[in-house]
Design an enzyme around this catalytic site. Structure first.
Site, short mmCIF file in Angstrom:
data_model
loop_
_atom_site.label_atom_id
_atom_site.label_comp_id
_atom_site.label_asym_id
_atom_site.label_seq_id
_atom_site.Cartn_x
_atom_site.Cartn_y
_atom_site.Cartn_z
N CYS A 134 0.77 -0.98 0.32
CA CYS A 134 0.31 0.08 0.31
C CYS A 134 1.17 1.17 0.14
O CYS A 134 1.54 1.79 1.16
CB CYS A 134 -0.70 0.00 1.36
SG CYS A 134 -2.20 1.18 1.13
N CYS A 137 -0.05 3.70 1.97
CA CYS A 137 -0.52 4.45 3.91
C CYS A 137 1.41 4.10 3.79
O CYS A 137 1.30 4.61 5.27
CB CYS A 137 -0.57 2.65 4.46
SG CYS A 137 -1.52 2.02 3.52
N ASP A 138 2.09 3.35 3.32
CA ASP A 138 3.87 3.39 3.96
C ASP A 138 4.44 4.80 2.74
O ASP A 138 5.23 4.79 3.15
CB ASP A 138 3.82 2.55 3.70
CG ASP A 138 3.44 1.15 4.54
OD1 ASP A 138 3.06 1.92 4.76
OD2 ASP A 138 3.38 0.14 4.31
#
Ligand code: NAP
Length: 309
Positions: A134, A137-138
C-alpha cells in the site's frame, strides 16, 4: 449465546462494523463472527488520513477499535472465530464455525479482500520492513529512496506515480512487455521522468538484513538474472476477494460477490454483501463503511417484509 439470529455478520472490517452499528441500533441484536484476524486490512495500516471526521488522521487499528466499541455499545455480540461453512440453499440460513452452528434469518457478508503476494523468498520476512502492499499507507516513509513497484495494472502505476512524490526514483517491474493498465495511467507513468520500467521480468527474491536492500530479478524471455538495489518493494499485483466460502452458494464474478445494482442483495434474497468482497473499484474504508450501512438497512427491510408477509 443465542443460536437463532435475525442478522449474522461475517467479517469485521469497516463494512461489517458499520453494518453492525446500524443493525444493532435497529434492535436486531446482530451476531458478528469477526474472524481470527479481526479488523480487516486497516489493521495492517499505519496512519489513515482520509477517513472523514479525523482532522489529524488516526491509526488504522485504532479506527477499527473505535468502530468495534461503537458496534458493541448498541448490543452487537462478537464471536472471534472463522466461519467454516455456510448453507444458503434454504432460509433460514446456516452459518457454521469449527464448533458452533447458527441459524440466521439474514446474513451480511463483509469478508473483504487480501492483497496478492509474490510468494518469493524474503517477501514475508520483510513485509512492513520495506515490503509493502500500500503506497498510500507507507510511501511517506521512503523519502529520497529508490523503490520498486511490481505489477502492470492500474494499481501498480497508480502506486508508482504516487511514490514519485517521495522517492528519488521508482522502477516498475512487469512480467510482460505490455501494460494492463488503462491508457491514461500508462501515459502518465511513461511520461513521468522519475519512473523507469523493467519489462519481461519477475522478482525471484527480496533481500536485506532486517530492512529491504534490493531484489533479484529474472528476465522471463532470456532467463538472465540480475540484482537491483532498492529501499522498498511495493507489491501491486491485485487483490483476491475473500469469497471462497461462498462458491456454489452465491453468484460470483471474478471471485467478487455480485450484488443487485440498486443495493447490497446478493443472488440469494436475505443474504447481503458489502465492502471489498464486492467492490474492486473503490476499495476505501469509507466506501466499505457506506456499503455496510446499506447492507444493514437492506437486511432490516428484508426482515420486516418477511415478518409482514
Ligand atoms: P490487475 O488489473 O489484475 O493487475 C495486476 C497486475 O499484476 C497485472 O499487470 C499482472 O500481470 C500482474 N501480476 C499478477 N500476478 C502476478 C505475479 N504473480 N507476478 C508478477 N506480476 C503479477 O489488478 P489491479 O491493478 O490491482 O487493478 C484491479 C482493478 O482495479 C482493475 O479493474 C483496475 O482497472 C482497477 N483500478 C483502477 C484504478 C484507477 O482507475 N485509478 C486504480 C487501481 C485499480 P499481467 O498483466 O501479465 O496479467
Amino acid at each position: 449465546m443465542e443460536k437463532t439470529r435475525d442478522v449474522v455478520i461475517i467479517g469485521s472490517g469497516p463494512a461489517g462494523l458499520t453494518a453492525a452499528v446500524y443493525a444493532a441500533r435497529a434492535n436486531l441484536q446482530p451476531l458478528m463472527i469477526e474472524g481470527v484476524e479481526a479488523g480487516g486490512q486497516l489493521m495492517l495500516t499505519t496512519e489513515v488520513e482520509n477517513y472523514p471526521g479525523f482532522i489529524d488522521g488516526i491509526m488504522g487499528p485504532e479506527l477499527m477499535e473505535r468502530m468495534r466499541k461503537q458496534a458493541g455499545r448498541f448490543g452487537t455480540e462478537f464471536l472471534t472465530d472463522n466461519v467454516t461453512s455456510v448453507d444458503f440453499s434454504t432460509s433460514p440460513f446456516e452459518v457454521k464455525t469449527s464448533d458452533q452452528s447458527f441459524t440466521a434469518h439474514s446474513v451480511i457478508i463483509s469478508t473483504g479482500a487480501s492483497a496478492r503476494m509474490l510468494g518469493v523468498p524474503g517477501e514475508k520476512e520483510l513485509l512492513g520492513h520495506g515490503v509493502s502492499t500500500c503506497a498510500t499507507c507507507d510511501g511517506f516513509f521512503f523519502r529520497d529512496q529508490e523503490l520498486l513497484v511490481v505489477g502492470g495494472g492500474d494499481s501498480a502505476l497508480e502506486e508508482a506515480i504516487f511514490l514519485t512524490k517521495f522517492a528519488s526514483k521508482v522502477t516498475v517491474v512487469h512480467r510482460r512487455d505490455t501494460l494492463r493498465a488503462s491508457k491514461i495511467m500508462q501515459d502518465r507513468a511513461l511520461n513521468n521522468p522519475k519512473i523507469d520500467f523493467i519489462w519481461d521480468s519477475v522478482l525471484t527474491e527480496i533481500f536485506g538484513n532486517g530492512k529491504v536492500a534490493g531484489a533479484r530479478l529474472k528476465n522471463v524471455r532470456t532467463g538472465d538474472e540480475s540484482e537491483i538495489a532498492a529501499g522498498g518493494v511495493f507489491v501491486a499485483i491485485g487483490h483476491t476477494p475473500n469469497s471462497s466460502l461462498f462458491e456454489g452458494q452465491l453468484e460470483l464474478s471474478g471471485g467478487y460477490i455480485v450484488t443487485k445494482r440498486e443495493g447490497t442483495e446478493t443472488s440469494v434474497p436475505g443474504v447481503f454483501a458489502a465492502g471489498d468482497v464486492v467492490d474492486f473499484r473503490y476499495r476505501q474504508a469509507i466506501t466499505a463503511a457506506g456499503m455496510g450501512c446499506m447492507a444493514a438497512i437492506d437486511a432490516e427491510r428484508y426482515l420486516e417484509a418477511q415478518h409482514d408477509g
